[in-house]
Design a protein around this motif. Sequence first.
Motif, short mmCIF file in Angstrom:
data_model
loop_
_atom_site.label_atom_id
_atom_site.label_comp_id
_atom_site.label_asym_id
_atom_site.label_seq_id
_atom_site.Cartn_x
_atom_site.Cartn_y
_atom_site.Cartn_z
N ARG A 122 -17.55 0.81 -18.16
CA ARG A 122 -16.78 0.00 -19.11
C ARG A 122 -16.36 0.85 -20.31
NH1 ARG A 122 -20.09 -5.77 -19.49
NH2 ARG A 122 -19.87 -6.35 -17.26
N LEU A 123 -15.16 0.60 -20.78
CA LEU A 123 -14.64 1.30 -21.95
C LEU A 123 -14.67 0.37 -23.16
CD1 LEU A 123 -11.47 3.09 -20.49
CD2 LEU A 123 -13.83 3.91 -20.58
N SER A 124 -14.97 0.93 -24.32
CA SER A 124 -14.92 0.16 -25.56
C SER A 124 -13.47 -0.04 -25.97
CB SER A 124 -15.68 0.90 -26.66
OG SER A 124 -14.99 2.09 -27.01
N ARG A 125 -13.27 -0.86 -26.99
CA ARG A 125 -11.90 -1.12 -27.46
C ARG A 125 -11.24 0.17 -27.95
NH1 ARG A 125 -11.26 -5.90 -31.63
NH2 ARG A 125 -12.11 -6.94 -29.78
N LEU A 126 -11.99 0.97 -28.72
CA LEU A 126 -11.42 2.24 -29.20
C LEU A 126 -11.10 3.19 -28.04
CD1 LEU A 126 -13.50 3.09 -32.41
CD2 LEU A 126 -11.10 2.43 -32.27
N GLN A 127 -11.93 3.18 -27.02
CA GLN A 127 -11.68 4.04 -25.86
C GLN A 127 -10.41 3.61 -25.13
OE1 GLN A 127 -15.41 3.72 -23.78
NE2 GLN A 127 -16.20 5.62 -24.68
N TRP A 128 -10.20 2.30 -25.01
CA TRP A 128 -8.97 1.82 -24.38
C TRP A 128 -7.74 2.23 -25.20
CZ3 TRP A 128 -8.20 0.88 -19.65
CH2 TRP A 128 -9.15 0.23 -18.86
N ILE A 129 -7.86 2.16 -26.51
CA ILE A 129 -6.75 2.59 -27.37
C ILE A 129 -6.47 4.08 -27.15
CG2 ILE A 129 -6.04 2.97 -29.78
CD1 ILE A 129 -7.59 0.43 -30.51
N ALA A 130 -7.53 4.86 -27.08
CA ALA A 130 -7.38 6.30 -26.85
C ALA A 130 -6.74 6.56 -25.48
CB ALA A 130 -8.73 6.99 -26.95
N LEU A 237 -24.01 12.08 -18.99
CA LEU A 237 -22.92 11.33 -19.59
C LEU A 237 -22.16 10.53 -18.54
CD1 LEU A 237 -21.33 14.02 -21.96
CD2 LEU A 237 -22.85 12.15 -22.62
N PRO A 238 -21.61 9.36 -18.91
CA PRO A 238 -20.73 8.64 -18.00
C PRO A 238 -19.42 9.39 -17.81
CG PRO A 238 -20.73 7.59 -20.16
CD PRO A 238 -21.82 8.64 -20.18
N LEU A 239 -18.73 9.11 -16.71
CA LEU A 239 -17.48 9.81 -16.41
C LEU A 239 -16.44 9.62 -17.51
CD1 LEU A 239 -16.87 9.39 -12.57
CD2 LEU A 239 -17.26 11.50 -13.84
N ALA A 240 -16.46 8.46 -18.18
CA ALA A 240 -15.48 8.21 -19.24
C ALA A 240 -15.62 9.24 -20.35
CB ALA A 240 -15.66 6.80 -19.79
#
Length: 307
Positions: A122-130, A237-240
Amino acid sequence: MQRTRAGLGFGLGAYLWWGAFPFYFGLIAMVGPLEVVPWRVATTLIFCVLLVTVTRRWQRVAVILRTPRLLGWFALSALFLYANWQIFIIGVMTGHVLETSLGYFINPLFTILIGVVFRKERLSRLQWIAVIIAGVSVLIAAIAYGSFPWIALGIALSFGLYGAVHKHAGETVDGITGLTIETFATLPVAAVQLGLIAATSGLTAFTFGTGITTLVLFSGIVTAIPLILFGEATRRLPLAHIGFLQFLTPILGFFYGAFVTQEEITTGRWIGFIGVWIALVILIVDMVLQLRRSPTAQVNTAPIPLD
């Protein structure tokens, strides 16, 4: 939290080291790109054998060799790694450094996609923006390149698949052991390729003097160190997160192509480059915030023994 910090340290070390590869392999550009990779595999394996011997990891190597399923996954990741090495060397030695940089800019998006779709990360909101900013930036850079960037896409696909398969195979395997198995698995491919070159155009790696010979022989050490660091990072670390750290490598490659080999930089390329920088800053902010919210309990980061 301690495990994540260790993973970040290993990951940063690996990608900064990889970012310097265009400088190193640019020095041996007079050697054919199809010849460099087999020598690189052979010298990497020699270095790994020495490391395994010194660190007494032969029993771990034997366990993998006796486990067909695990060995198969490592063999698959090794093929993707070999393909990545070959495409990258061709790009650097034929004056397409900026395209190799573009490939490593695209690669994190492919890695993140694998993590989200197949590993349900899962990606956080900031990660999705990035992700969105980086995706648009890479698209602009690809369009601005002006022709089909097969080197860039080959690099992105090969290393993205390598990272995913290696993580699947090697989460319980330390970096030295994993790299030893991978280079051993690609040795037959390298031997066949070297034999074909010797039978056709002839081998030239050791005909340019002591300096070039030394650089060719040391390419194994130069190659092994970041891969060992990468192997340790993927275990923690996760792949993200791995995907976003990969932006460090093409940034250095971009500087090399722009200021050393002086390839043309269009406005579109600058837009893509700056956009990726913005995405990287957003990621770093998000990761710092996550570390601050994480529990302070220590996590064991020692390699899981296979014996």
